[in-house]
Motif scaffolding. Structure first.
Motif, PDB file in Angstrom:
ATOM      1  N   CYS A  53       0.803  -1.227   0.000  1.00  0.00           N
ATOM      2  CA  CYS A  53       0.000   0.000   0.000  1.00  0.00           C
ATOM      3  C   CYS A  53       0.834   1.274   0.000  1.00  0.00           C
ATOM      4  O   CYS A  53       0.290   2.357  -0.137  1.00  0.00           O
ATOM      5  CB  CYS A  53      -0.949   0.010   1.193  1.00  0.00           C
ATOM      6  N   GLY A  54       2.154   1.156   0.206  1.00  0.00           N
ATOM      7  CA  GLY A  54       3.007   2.344   0.219  1.00  0.00           C
ATOM      8  C   GLY A  54       3.167   3.002   1.573  1.00  0.00           C
ATOM      9  O   GLY A  54       3.880   4.000   1.699  1.00  0.00           O
ATOM     10  N   GLY A  55       2.497   2.473   2.602  1.00  0.00           N
ATOM     11  CA  GLY A  55       2.613   3.054   3.942  1.00  0.00           C
ATOM     12  C   GLY A  55       3.989   2.816   4.535  1.00  0.00           C
ATOM     13  O   GLY A  55       4.675   1.861   4.172  1.00  0.00           O
ATOM     14  N   ARG A  56       4.395   3.676   5.473  1.00  0.00           N
ATOM     15  CA  ARG A  56       5.686   3.520   6.139  1.00  0.00           C
ATOM     16  C   ARG A  56       5.644   2.366   7.119  1.00  0.00           C
ATOM     17  O   ARG A  56       4.648   2.126   7.786  1.00  0.00           O
ATOM     18  CB  ARG A  56       6.070   4.809   6.893  1.00  0.00           C
ATOM     19  N   ILE A  57       6.755   1.662   7.206  1.00  0.00           N
ATOM     20  CA  ILE A  57       6.900   0.533   8.120  1.00  0.00           C
ATOM     21  C   ILE A  57       7.586   1.028   9.387  1.00  0.00           C
ATOM     22  O   ILE A  57       8.568   1.766   9.327  1.00  0.00           O
ATOM     23  CB  ILE A  57       7.751  -0.586   7.472  1.00  0.00           C
ATOM     24  N   HIS A  58       7.058   0.621  10.530  1.00  0.00           N
ATOM     25  CA  HIS A  58       7.646   0.955  11.831  1.00  0.00           C
ATOM     26  C   HIS A  58       7.759  -0.316  12.654  1.00  0.00           C
ATOM     27  O   HIS A  58       6.936  -1.221  12.538  1.00  0.00           O
ATOM     28  CB  HIS A  58       6.773   1.963  12.585  1.00  0.00           C
ATOM     29  N   GLN A  59       8.763  -0.354  13.502  1.00  0.00           N
ATOM     30  CA  GLN A  59       8.930  -1.456  14.434  1.00  0.00           C
ATOM     31  C   GLN A  59       8.473  -0.977  15.806  1.00  0.00           C
ATOM     32  O   GLN A  59       8.835   0.124  16.209  1.00  0.00           O
ATOM     33  CB  GLN A  59      10.404  -1.880  14.467  1.00  0.00           C
ATOM     34  N   HIS A  60       7.673  -1.767  16.469  1.00  0.00           N
ATOM     35  CA  HIS A  60       7.235  -1.383  17.809  1.00  0.00           C
ATOM     36  C   HIS A  60       7.032  -2.614  18.683  1.00  0.00           C
ATOM     37  O   HIS A  60       6.817  -3.716  18.185  1.00  0.00           O
ATOM     38  CB  HIS A  60       5.957  -0.545  17.756  1.00  0.00           C
ATOM     39  N   LEU A  61       7.096  -2.396  19.975  1.00  0.00           N
ATOM     40  CA  LEU A  61       6.857  -3.462  20.943  1.00  0.00           C
ATOM     41  C   LEU A  61       5.369  -3.557  21.228  1.00  0.00           C
ATOM     42  O   LEU A  61       4.670  -2.551  21.231  1.00  0.00           O
ATOM     43  CB  LEU A  61       7.578  -3.149  22.261  1.00  0.00           C
ATOM     44  N   SER A  62       4.920  -4.765  21.489  1.00  0.00           N
ATOM     45  CA  SER A  62       3.540  -4.930  21.932  1.00  0.00           C
ATOM     46  C   SER A  62       3.472  -6.132  22.863  1.00  0.00           C
ATOM     47  O   SER A  62       4.250  -7.075  22.744  1.00  0.00           O
ATOM     48  CB  SER A  62       2.585  -5.098  20.745  1.00  0.00           C
ATOM     49  N   CYS A  63       2.544  -6.063  23.772  1.00  0.00           N
ATOM     50  CA  CYS A  63       2.323  -7.143  24.734  1.00  0.00           C
ATOM     51  C   CYS A  63       1.485  -8.228  24.066  1.00  0.00           C
ATOM     52  O   CYS A  63       0.449  -7.926  23.456  1.00  0.00           O
ATOM     53  CB  CYS A  63       1.601  -6.597  25.960  1.00  0.00           C
ATOM     54  N   ASP A  64       1.915  -9.488  24.197  1.00  0.00           N
ATOM     55  CA  ASP A  64       1.145 -10.570  23.564  1.00  0.00           C
ATOM     56  C   ASP A  64      -0.123 -10.918  24.352  1.00  0.00           C
ATOM     57  O   ASP A  64      -0.975 -11.641  23.857  1.00  0.00           O
ATOM     58  CB  ASP A  64       2.007 -11.809  23.327  1.00  0.00           C
ATOM     59  N   ARG A  65      -0.268 -10.385  25.548  1.00  0.00           N
ATOM     60  CA  ARG A  65      -1.471 -10.660  26.330  1.00  0.00           C
ATOM     61  C   ARG A  65      -2.548  -9.598  26.114  1.00  0.00           C
ATOM     62  O   ARG A  65      -3.695  -9.916  25.841  1.00  0.00           O
ATOM     63  CB  ARG A  65      -1.144 -10.747  27.822  1.00  0.00           C
ATOM     64  N   CYS A  66      -2.182  -8.303  26.234  1.00  0.00           N
ATOM     65  CA  CYS A  66      -3.198  -7.242  26.160  1.00  0.00           C
ATOM     66  C   CYS A  66      -3.028  -6.330  24.945  1.00  0.00           C
ATOM     67  O   CYS A  66      -3.810  -5.409  24.757  1.00  0.00           O
ATOM     68  CB  CYS A  66      -3.186  -6.409  27.427  1.00  0.00           C
ATOM     69  N   ASP A  67      -2.001  -6.565  24.130  1.00  0.00           N
ATOM     70  CA  ASP A  67      -1.716  -5.797  22.918  1.00  0.00           C
ATOM     71  C   ASP A  67      -1.318  -4.351  23.197  1.00  0.00           C
ATOM     72  O   ASP A  67      -1.311  -3.519  22.294  1.00  0.00           O
ATOM     73  CB  ASP A  67      -2.894  -5.860  21.935  1.00  0.00           C
ATOM     74  N   ALA A  68      -0.989  -4.028  24.453  1.00  0.00           N
ATOM     75  CA  ALA A  68      -0.526  -2.674  24.784  1.00  0.00           C
ATOM     76  C   ALA A  68       0.841  -2.430  24.161  1.00  0.00           C
ATOM     77  O   ALA A  68       1.600  -3.366  23.890  1.00  0.00           O
ATOM     78  CB  ALA A  68      -0.443  -2.504  26.300  1.00  0.00           C
ATOM     79  N   THR A  69       1.163  -1.166  23.938  1.00  0.00           N
ATOM     80  CA  THR A  69       2.489  -0.757  23.481  1.00  0.00           C
ATOM     81  C   THR A  69       3.185  -0.112  24.674  1.00  0.00           C
ATOM     82  O   THR A  69       2.972   1.064  24.960  1.00  0.00           O
ATOM     83  CB  THR A  69       2.369   0.244  22.303  1.00  0.00           C
ATOM     84  N   PRO A  70       3.998  -0.883  25.409  1.00  0.00           N
ATOM     85  CA  PRO A  70       4.607  -0.348  26.625  1.00  0.00           C
ATOM     86  C   PRO A  70       5.736   0.633  26.315  1.00  0.00           C
ATOM     87  O   PRO A  70       6.443   0.500  25.315  1.00  0.00           O
ATOM     88  CB  PRO A  70       5.155  -1.591  27.321  1.00  0.00           C
ATOM     89  N   GLY A  71       5.899   1.611  27.196  1.00  0.00           N
ATOM     90  CA  GLY A  71       7.019   2.543  27.101  1.00  0.00           C
ATOM     91  C   GLY A  71       8.284   1.891  27.640  1.00  0.00           C
ATOM     92  O   GLY A  71       8.230   0.803  28.244  1.00  0.00           O
ATOM     93  N   PRO A  72       9.433   2.548  27.449  1.00  0.00           N
ATOM     94  CA  PRO A  72      10.711   1.953  27.866  1.00  0.00           C
ATOM     95  C   PRO A  72      10.799   1.603  29.350  1.00  0.00           C
ATOM     96  O   PRO A  72      11.473   0.649  29.715  1.00  0.00           O
ATOM     97  CB  PRO A  72      11.740   3.028  27.524  1.00  0.00           C
ATOM     98  N   THR A  73      10.104   2.337  30.203  1.00  0.00           N
ATOM     99  CA  THR A  73      10.164   2.036  31.634  1.00  0.00           C
ATOM    100  C   THR A  73       9.118   1.006  32.054  1.00  0.00           C
ATOM    101  O   THR A  73       9.017   0.672  33.227  1.00  0.00           O
ATOM    102  CB  THR A  73       9.972   3.320  32.465  1.00  0.00           C
ATOM    103  N   GLN A  74       8.348   0.492  31.097  1.00  0.00           N
ATOM    104  CA  GLN A  74       7.302  -0.479  31.403  1.00  0.00           C
ATOM    105  C   GLN A  74       7.651  -1.889  30.926  1.00  0.00           C
ATOM    106  O   GLN A  74       6.783  -2.747  30.879  1.00  0.00           O
ATOM    107  CB  GLN A  74       5.987  -0.047  30.758  1.00  0.00           C
ATOM    108  N   VAL A  75       8.900  -2.121  30.574  1.00  0.00           N
ATOM    109  CA  VAL A  75       9.332  -3.439  30.108  1.00  0.00           C
ATOM    110  C   VAL A  75      10.347  -3.990  31.089  1.00  0.00           C
ATOM    111  O   VAL A  75      11.361  -3.346  31.363  1.00  0.00           O
ATOM    112  CB  VAL A  75       9.951  -3.365  28.689  1.00  0.00           C
ATOM    113  N   GLY A  76      10.071  -5.150  31.639  1.00  0.00           N
ATOM    114  CA  GLY A  76      10.978  -5.792  32.585  1.00  0.00           C
ATOM    115  C   GLY A  76      11.524  -7.086  32.023  1.00  0.00           C
ATOM    116  O   GLY A  76      10.950  -7.672  31.105  1.00  0.00           O
ATOM    117  N   ALA A  77      12.621  -7.542  32.560  1.00  0.00           N
ATOM    118  CA  ALA A  77      13.233  -8.811  32.156  1.00  0.00           C
ATOM    119  C   ALA A  77      13.024  -9.826  33.266  1.00  0.00           C
ATOM    120  O   ALA A  77      13.234  -9.526  34.438  1.00  0.00           O
ATOM    121  CB  ALA A  77      14.719  -8.618  31.880  1.00  0.00           C
ATOM    122  N   ARG A  78      12.599 -11.010  32.910  1.00  0.00           N
ATOM    123  CA  ARG A  78      12.362 -12.092  33.864  1.00  0.00           C
ATOM    124  C   ARG A  78      13.068 -13.343  33.359  1.00  0.00           C
ATOM    125  O   ARG A  78      13.234 -13.511  32.152  1.00  0.00           O
ATOM    126  CB  ARG A  78      10.870 -12.406  33.993  1.00  0.00           C
TER     127      ARG A  78
END
Length: 150
Positions: free
Chosen positions: A117-142
């Motif tokens: 379609c010609g639209g711009r491609i962007h990479q983003h994070l998303s939660c696989d449970r709630c589909d939220a896009t968390p900010g950098p301070t909302q991502v933890g490592a476990r």
């Protein structure tokens, strides 16, 4: 050294394969610039032949690329990304977006677009449970299932 033997980390393992200077640029040119011949990579990137030969050989050994004949007869072979190599596309897009924001004072030198379609491609994070896009301070490592405990 090139290895991170003491690290039980998938990012460290990935850097062993694509973390050297030139590596992601070679992958980028194979993915987006249509490069497949040794001379194309060398000319477009300005990379020394010995370094290019080493990187391409390591990519083939790691399963990121494979060699294929480019034509009949004495035509040289080319380097083509495998599905494993193509899976680096989100990494290239994310790294480019970071560079566009923090290292491109005159704006993005290139953009990635959806061929459909010609639209711009962007990479983003998303939660696989709630589909939220968390900010950098909302991502933890476990610890994950591959974590070794001593």
């Amino acid at each position: 050294g090139r290895t991170y033997d003491r690290e039980n980390c998938s990012a460290a393992r990935a850097l062993e394969v694509v973390g050297e200077r030139w590596s992601l640029l070679i992958i980028r040119n194979a993915m987006f610039a249509g490069s497949s011949r040794f001379t194309e990579f060398q000319q477009k990137l300005g990379i020394a032949p010995n370094i290019l030969s080493n990187r391409l050989g390591r990519f083939v050994d790691a399963g990121l690329m494979e060699t294929r004949p480019l034509g009949a007869g004495h035509e040289p072979h080319g380097y083509v990304l495998t599905p494993k190599g193509l899976d680096l596309q989100p990494v290239i897009v994310a790294l480019t977006e970071w560079g566009d924001r923090w290292a491109a004072p005159h704006g993005p030198p290139i953009t990635y677009q959806h061929d459909g379609c010609g639209g711009r491609i962007h990479q983003h994070l998303s939660c696989d449970r709630c589909d939220a896009t968390p900010g950098p301070t909302q991502v933890g490592a476990r610890p994950g299932p591959g974590m070794h405990t001593a």
